[in-house]
Write an enzyme that holds these catalytic residues in place. Structure first.
Site, PDB file in Angstrom:
ATOM      1  CB  ALA A 174      -8.591  -2.106   2.381  1.00 28.70           C
ATOM      2  NE  ARG A 189      -3.823  -4.306 -14.880  1.00 28.74           N
ATOM      3  CZ  ARG A 189      -4.664  -4.148 -13.881  1.00 28.74           C
ATOM      4  NH1 ARG A 189      -4.388  -3.294 -12.912  1.00 28.74           N
ATOM      5  NH2 ARG A 189      -5.779  -4.851 -13.834  1.00 28.74           N
TER       6      ARG A 189
END
Length: 667
Positions: free
Chosen positions: A45, A338
């Site tokens: 990022a 997950r």
């Protein structure tokens, strides 16, 4: 309670981003040369944002605590990056990616942000290919895709098991070009100690040179925080050891609201804990669940014999194996999200079916995939009657080409050959969905302070789908922030350079020095790691894979007491005005000791189960998460008020106009 203005544009969902880009203010190229931006963090990022902002003409300063931006933890991402290209022709689309992400996050993320993420995902792949990222390709030369948890299409682009490394090198090369041009000034081995506000706006940071110990002032017209997540609050996690919450937490103390801190992700395919002296955990990529089958022995006697070393997994007959994900979730099987896979593994181990010495591991088995690939290869090679030995050898080569470095890493750590015996895996802390609250422009509640990537809360709700972290980090840095930050900076074209000799910088530097002095003044009874491990055990045992009101309240009280003891008795050798790694760790653990308490408070306040936040009081008859949309369909944004227990809750109501709210089902 303050009103949180998300600044989401009006209009149809699919047109919001395009309309917003057309409506926001711009800064012309000549004016960009007079504007300074600080970017803290140089992972995907931060690096992508820095390179793009500098390319646009802004003057950028980047800060990272590593010796090079190439060492950001983004390098550890293995499995891939999502994009709705539909190269496989299996029904993928921007809407499908948007829907899967909202559903995967258990309907606790902002619709507009997620749809924008899905829209720009396709640009990410083109950008990275142009940079030379060596994505895997099919035999015809087209980019290959694989599946990840929570979806029924193949949309994950990958570079073997090194996707994060390759993407980071692409972003780093773009940064280097701008460094050479003089548009980026890179400060390595520097840590942000505080955010400086002038007239209520973010106007710079106080940083510490980690080599010399010198405290420095840096001014800018805007500050971007891209410093990753806070999973190391658990001590044992898949994060690198240096990952911390300091930049985000110091911004929080200055007025940036912290959103959904209890939303952290437990990843199901981690190499299990091996002992009390372990300092971090190693992840096995979710991509392995494409071909690996997860199972435990059906019979408790077999599981006990395996734990005691009297039986090997290859000796367990097929009919005596419980492929529990395939049994419980037939539609998705081993590719459930997950959080679902992690809880299912914990349930089997809690029931006594665990397969390592501690009873906290399940198997990830590639035997059937090796034989399947081997038979396909034998058939296409004209070996119609190949024996099993030949088929297995062919299959192992194909698996090695897809996952070889991951298998090699596992063997080096576990000292077992995963081609011959199943991997042992168990859930571990891996990602933080919570983070600084940001609006649609990625600005926090502090004007001029932005948060990108894992440092903000915006895109993943209560559970992140696999391969979406790289997608969000690159989307924010390459394609979102460079547009939205101009809307704010357009009002700064006549501001001039930020004066770092002002009273506000004096006050911030004074506060930093006082903090360091306080840390150095401990009586010297215990090390920093002593407190970090204590905190981690509280967090894992009472705020981990499952939570309840009683233990969350205990965690709040225990962390507050531990924090008090920390400042009184921590031992930090050396001095504050030179290189001092124990002092670095102490500052980070001090922030974790505050964040941990807010984490538990947020989890206690959210009396529902959703995604990675599983309250034992809120579950269905078959043990699935039970949401409460009537009372908790909001983002919990906490305002700092001196102590975590005094934090004030602000709510951003989540509105779903394009998706029907319903109970998640992967069955």
């Amino acid at each position: 309670m303050a009103t949180l203005d998300s600044k989401v544009p009006k209009g149809p969902l699919a047109e919001k981003w395009s309309k917003h880009k057309n409506d926001i203010k711009l800064v012309n190229p000549a004016n960009k040369r007079n504007i300074d931006i600080i970017v803290v963090g140089t992972g995907l990022a931060g690096a992508s944002a820095s390179a793009t902002l500098a390319e646009l003409g802004y003057n950028v300063k980047t800060f990272c605590y590593q010796d090079s931006p190439r060492r950001a933890h983004s390098i550890a991402a293995q499995g891939g990056v999502n994009a709705a290209k539909n190269y496989q022709g299996d029904g993928d689309s921007v809407y499908r990616l948007f829907y899967d992400t909202i559903k995967g996050g258990d309907y606790r993320s902002r619709e507009a942000n997620v749809h924008r993420l899905a829209e720009v995902s396709t640009n990410i792949i083109d950008q990275c290919v142009a940079q030379g990222v060596p994505f895997a390709r099919e035999y015809g030369g087209l980019l290959d895709n694989r599946s990840f948890g929570g979806v029924q299409v193949s949309r994950t682009f990958y570079a073997k098991g090194q996707t994060g490394q390759q993407l980071l090198l692409g972003a780093y090369s773009a940064m280097n070009r701008q460094i050479q041009r003089g548009k980026i000034k890179s400060y390595t081995r520097h840590e942000m100690m505080d955010l400086v506000l002038v007239d209520g706006k973010a106007r710079g940071i106080i940083a510490r040179d980690l080599v010399s110990g010198e405290i420095e002032r840096h001014g800018a017209h805007a500050v971007v925080l891209a410093t990753g997540g806070y999973g190391n609050v658990f001590f044992l996690s898949t994060y690198c050891m240096g990952a911390n919450v300091m930049a985000a937490w110091r911004a929080h103390r200055r007025g940036a609201y912290f959103a959904n801190p209890c939303f952290t992700q437990i990843h199901p395919t981690c190499i299990p804990v091996s002992g009390d002296h372990q300092s971090k955990l190693t992840l096995m990529s979710e991509s392995l669940r494409n071909d690996g089958r997860i199972w435990v022995p059906k019979n408790l006697e077999d599981a006990k014999a395996i734990r005691e070393g009297r039986l090997k997994p290859v000796q367990i007959a097929e009919e005596d194996r419980d492929y529990f994900l395939e049994r419980r979730y037939p539609a998705f099987g081993n590719l459930v999200p997950r959080d679902v896979a992690s809880r299912a593994a914990k349930e089997r181990c809690d029931a006594g079916h665990g397969v390592n010495k501690t009873g906290e591991a399940v198997y990830l088995d590639f035997d059937s995939a090796i034989m399947r690939y081997g038979r396909e290869k034998a058939n296409t090679s004209g070996l119609k009657d190949a024996d099993d030995k030949t088929v297995r050898a062919l299959g192992e080569k194909i698996v090695e080409a897809k996952y070889g470095n991951l298998f090699q890493m596992y063997e080096k750590i576990a000292d077992e050959n995963p081609y011959k015996t199943p991997m042992k895996i168990y859930p571990a802390v891996h990602y933080a969905m919570g983070g600084l609250w940001v609006d649609y422009n990625l600005m926090t509640t502090i004007p001029g302070c932005y948060a990108a990537g894992e440092a903000n809360f915006s895109d993943h709700g209560a559970n992140r789908l696999g391969a979406s972290a790289l997608m969000q980090g690159l989307a924010d840095g390459y394609f979102v922030l460079p547009y939205t930050i101009g809307d704010y900076l357009a009002d700064d074209i006549q501001t001039g350079a930020i004066d770092t000799q002002s009273a506000e910088f004096d006050q911030a530097e004074k506060a930093v020095r006082e903090k360091l002095e306080r840390l150095m003044s401990g009586s010297g009874t215990h090390s920093v790691d002593y407190y970090h491990k204590k905190l981690g055990k509280i967090m894992w045992n009472k705020c981990g894979m499952s939570r309840n009101a009683k233990e969350l309240q205990e965690a709040i009280d225990e962390i507050a007491a531990l924090r008090k003891d920390f400042y009184k008795n921590v031992r930090i050798p050396g001095s504050a005005d030179t290189k001092n790694q124990e002092l670095e760790k102490a500052g980070r653990v001090a922030d974790f000791l505050e964040l941990g308490e807010l984490f538990a408070l947020d989890a206690l306040n959210r009396n529902e189960s959703c995604g990675g936040h599983f309250r034992e009081e809120c579950q269905t008859e078959d043990g699935e998460a039970l949401r409460d949309d009537e009372n908790y369909r909001y983002v919990a944004a906490w305002e700092f008020k001196g102590e975590p227990k005094d934090a004030v809750l602000h709510k951003e109501e989540l509105v779903y106009e394009n998706i029907e709210l319903k109970t998640r089902s992967y069955k």
